[in-house]
Design a protein around this motif. Sequence first.
Motif, PDB file in Angstrom:
ATOM      1  N   LEU A 128       0.840  -1.194   0.000  1.00 36.48           N
ATOM      2  CA  LEU A 128       0.000   0.000   0.000  1.00 36.48           C
ATOM      3  C   LEU A 128       0.872   1.240   0.000  1.00 36.48           C
ATOM      4  O   LEU A 128       0.411   2.344  -0.256  1.00 36.48           O
ATOM      5  CB  LEU A 128      -0.913   0.008   1.239  1.00 36.48           C
ATOM      6  N   ASP A 129       2.145   1.041   0.315  1.00 37.24           N
ATOM      7  CA  ASP A 129       3.069   2.162   0.458  1.00 37.24           C
ATOM      8  C   ASP A 129       4.446   1.702  -0.016  1.00 37.24           C
ATOM      9  O   ASP A 129       4.690   0.497  -0.111  1.00 37.24           O
ATOM     10  CB  ASP A 129       3.118   2.585   1.928  1.00 37.24           C
ATOM     11  N   ALA A 156      -0.842  -1.724  -7.435  1.00 32.43           N
ATOM     12  CA  ALA A 156      -2.230  -2.182  -7.379  1.00 32.43           C
ATOM     13  C   ALA A 156      -2.324  -3.590  -7.959  1.00 32.43           C
ATOM     14  O   ALA A 156      -3.018  -4.456  -7.426  1.00 32.43           O
ATOM     15  CB  ALA A 156      -3.132  -1.230  -8.163  1.00 32.43           C
ATOM     16  N   TYR A 157      -1.591  -3.810  -9.030  1.00 32.79           N
ATOM     17  CA  TYR A 157      -1.586  -5.125  -9.663  1.00 32.79           C
ATOM     18  C   TYR A 157      -1.028  -6.179  -8.700  1.00 32.79           C
ATOM     19  O   TYR A 157      -1.582  -7.266  -8.552  1.00 32.79           O
ATOM     20  CB  TYR A 157      -0.752  -5.045 -10.948  1.00 32.79           C
ATOM     21  N   ILE A 158       0.077  -5.819  -8.007  1.00 32.18           N
ATOM     22  CA  ILE A 158       0.689  -6.753  -7.042  1.00 32.18           C
ATOM     23  C   ILE A 158      -0.287  -7.035  -5.893  1.00 32.18           C
ATOM     24  O   ILE A 158      -0.460  -8.179  -5.477  1.00 32.18           O
ATOM     25  CB  ILE A 158       2.005  -6.160  -6.477  1.00 32.18           C
ATOM     26  N   GLU A 218      10.089  -0.453  -5.790  1.00 35.25           N
ATOM     27  CA  GLU A 218      10.250   0.719  -6.655  1.00 35.25           C
ATOM     28  C   GLU A 218       9.194   0.792  -7.744  1.00 35.25           C
ATOM     29  O   GLU A 218       9.389   1.441  -8.756  1.00 35.25           O
ATOM     30  CB  GLU A 218      11.657   0.706  -7.273  1.00 35.25           C
ATOM     31  N   LEU A 219       8.092   0.123  -7.531  1.00 35.01           N
ATOM     32  CA  LEU A 219       7.057   0.108  -8.563  1.00 35.01           C
ATOM     33  C   LEU A 219       6.135   1.329  -8.443  1.00 35.01           C
ATOM     34  O   LEU A 219       6.060   1.970  -7.404  1.00 35.01           O
ATOM     35  CB  LEU A 219       6.224  -1.175  -8.455  1.00 35.01           C
ATOM     36  N   SER A 220       5.429   1.597  -9.527  1.00 35.80           N
ATOM     37  CA  SER A 220       4.495   2.739  -9.541  1.00 35.80           C
ATOM     38  C   SER A 220       3.172   2.339  -8.875  1.00 35.80           C
ATOM     39  O   SER A 220       2.946   1.170  -8.568  1.00 35.80           O
ATOM     40  CB  SER A 220       4.232   3.147 -10.987  1.00 35.80           C
ATOM     41  N   ASP A 221       2.314   3.311  -8.706  1.00 37.78           N
ATOM     42  CA  ASP A 221       1.010   3.086  -8.069  1.00 37.78           C
ATOM     43  C   ASP A 221       0.215   1.941  -8.712  1.00 37.78           C
ATOM     44  O   ASP A 221      -0.285   1.060  -8.035  1.00 37.78           O
ATOM     45  CB  ASP A 221       0.148   4.353  -8.172  1.00 37.78           C
ATOM     46  N   ASP A 222       0.102   2.025 -10.054  1.00 34.32           N
ATOM     47  CA  ASP A 222      -0.716   1.033 -10.737  1.00 34.32           C
ATOM     48  C   ASP A 222      -0.069  -0.347 -10.703  1.00 34.32           C
ATOM     49  O   ASP A 222      -0.749  -1.361 -10.627  1.00 34.32           O
ATOM     50  CB  ASP A 222      -0.975   1.464 -12.182  1.00 34.32           C
ATOM     51  N   GLU A 223       1.265  -0.369 -10.756  1.00 31.75           N
ATOM     52  CA  GLU A 223       1.957  -1.654 -10.670  1.00 31.75           C
ATOM     53  C   GLU A 223       1.752  -2.258  -9.281  1.00 31.75           C
ATOM     54  O   GLU A 223       1.531  -3.460  -9.134  1.00 31.75           O
ATOM     55  CB  GLU A 223       3.450  -1.472 -10.973  1.00 31.75           C
ATOM     56  N   ARG A 276       9.783 -10.691  -6.845  1.00 32.59           N
ATOM     57  CA  ARG A 276       9.733  -9.413  -7.556  1.00 32.59           C
ATOM     58  C   ARG A 276      10.181  -8.294  -6.629  1.00 32.59           C
ATOM     59  O   ARG A 276       9.751  -8.231  -5.482  1.00 32.59           O
ATOM     60  CB  ARG A 276       8.312  -9.099  -8.008  1.00 32.59           C
ATOM     61  N   LEU A 277      11.012  -7.435  -7.185  1.00 37.33           N
ATOM     62  CA  LEU A 277      11.423  -6.266  -6.423  1.00 37.33           C
ATOM     63  C   LEU A 277      10.290  -5.251  -6.530  1.00 37.33           C
ATOM     64  O   LEU A 277      10.112  -4.621  -7.568  1.00 37.33           O
ATOM     65  CB  LEU A 277      12.712  -5.697  -7.013  1.00 37.33           C
TER      66      LEU A 277
END
Lengths: 431, 245
Positions: free
Chosen positions: B74-75, B98-100, B91-96, B87-88
Amino acid sequence: MATLARARSLIHERARRLEAASFWVMAREAFWIALEGLRTHKLRSFLTLLGVVIATTTLIVVMSIINGMNLYIADHIANLGANVFVLSQYNWATSDEEWIRERHRNKPILMDDYTYLRDVLSGYKNIGASAWVQPSPQVKYKNQIIYEVNVTGETPSIIEMEQEQVDYGRFFSESEYEHSASVCFIGTDLVEKFFPNVDPIDKVIFVGGQPFRVVGVAKHIGSTLGQSQDNFVQIPLTTLQKLFSARPRMNIHIQAQDVRQMAALEDQVRAVMRSRHHLPYKEPDDFGLNASATILGVWEQLTGSIFAGGIGIVAVFMVVGGIVIMNIMLASVTERTHEIGIRKSLGARRRDILMQFVIESAVMAATGGLIGILLAIGVAKLVDVFFTASVPVKAILIGIALSTSVGLFFGIYPARQAAKLNPIEALRTDG
Amino acid sequence: MSSRTLTAPLQQTMTPKDGVIIRTENLWKTYDMGAVQVHALCDVSFDIERGEYVAIMGPSGSGKSTLMNLIGCLDTPTQGKYWLNGRLVSELSDDELAYIRNKEIGFVFQTFNLLSRATALHNVELPLIYSGTPAAERLERAREALRKVELGDRMHHKPNELSGGQRQRVAIARALVNEPSIILADEPTGNLDSATGDEIMNLFDRLHQAGNTIVLVTHEHDIAARAHRIIHIRDGKVARDERVK
């Protein structure tokens, strides 16, 4: 770095595969949420949608009335029969100044003009004349009276050029015309009143105190603009001259062989009339030449400007309606922050939330549009009773499309606010 | 792509070995409060393996909620790395993210966090909606998940027609439905009486026995005692990491 890239590409690849399916799944979900929202907040939804409802109703009612009037004009005023144009004292469709000018200088069309044109014109298919008895006289049969009947004097050829058709009996003949016989051809209103269960043929009615023998009955036409079109008596023009008016002002109907001949024939008539009236080269016509096409053209120009005015009003309503929707959507986003948090925690992306709220707003506005359409159909039906209106399919499509677009457009801002929410803070909000 | 992989051999060796489902490496979360910087998490590192049953314990304000938000994607951390299921994700974006969250994490919250206007079934369907699962399959899987938590006969009830324990079981069914890598429960018994709480904890035990990885965030000792491993957080740091079973 490589690991991140690999993770990303993996995620993106799977995400892409799901993209198409996901869109429709989400859209359907959003659609049901929207309907649910409308159902649970009926009053609020109704108030919210009032602007859109009024706008759509106005749009469709205006379009329906204009459409109705256009149909009316096409059917009843401009429809002179195929390839017919009318020479009369005035042009039937003109601007106000033009009308005032014509009132002052145009000369009436008289019997001499008719006989002259009949003899000198060449190549026409039919020519006829028609004059009103004014004021409209009363018509009597036994002790029954109809006040104000449209009584016209006609040449026998007129029946072939006008919209009235013989239902039974016959129109008056050439010899009756020549002998100024007291015979008449009547509309169905008179039949209903005078001869409900009797054959009207050969009965004698009194028109303006004069006896006339009924020779034929016209087919039922119906009423437009609240005026019955079947309340008429037609008599030979020569009889009109003998009994009611020696020098009646008339309209001369001229029928061309086909459409291509129309312009040439009009030019012929114009030339003849100008020389009869000794008009110098630069003077405008002092008579009117009226054809269906020109009347319709002028009419549609007029209704076009009415329509433009209507569009302006509709635009204002739509913008107001849109802003109200935007406002309520913003309130809804605030109210449902917790829900948005839940959805985000379960994997809703920004665009999922964005779409949810945009679709919700569009569905809401479209519902308003739908209500507006139903309302407009009702209003149009009502207007049609005492005036004229006919809802065109085009108007319904435009109504739906326009209201939905308004919802989409004004839903974007609130939806973006919702999509931007931070999931942790949204979850922390009391739900 | 391949040359890049070769030029970064170190990072390759740092990716977790098979069996490690969560690896945090020197995680920091710092809040900038104007003049002062507050470190909610300082240098937190640990591994959690597949199939583990871990409790994260600590008093309020210890940073365990912050840790839970990071683990739950969530953060994102201010500094440090976080691998989830290979998976690292730090450093993912918001939408990525959300997918995780949708694919890898099943949340169970203290306050259940169910949509009040939706039925139990629809609540459980939600993660599947966001993964784009077609309607027929979605319904089947949602029903199956509800049966697993013994709510097969309450599918069409709304949350306000269900007891607290039943609500939490709906939430657990929702957490299970996308077959996530971890189930992340934040004080799952906090709003329940002790008998119902026990029931819910028994359900977690069963889920663990069925092979699920469970991470439990709590401040209660007897709840934490259900887990096989307890990570104690204090002042944003790992104070103790003990195996209890």
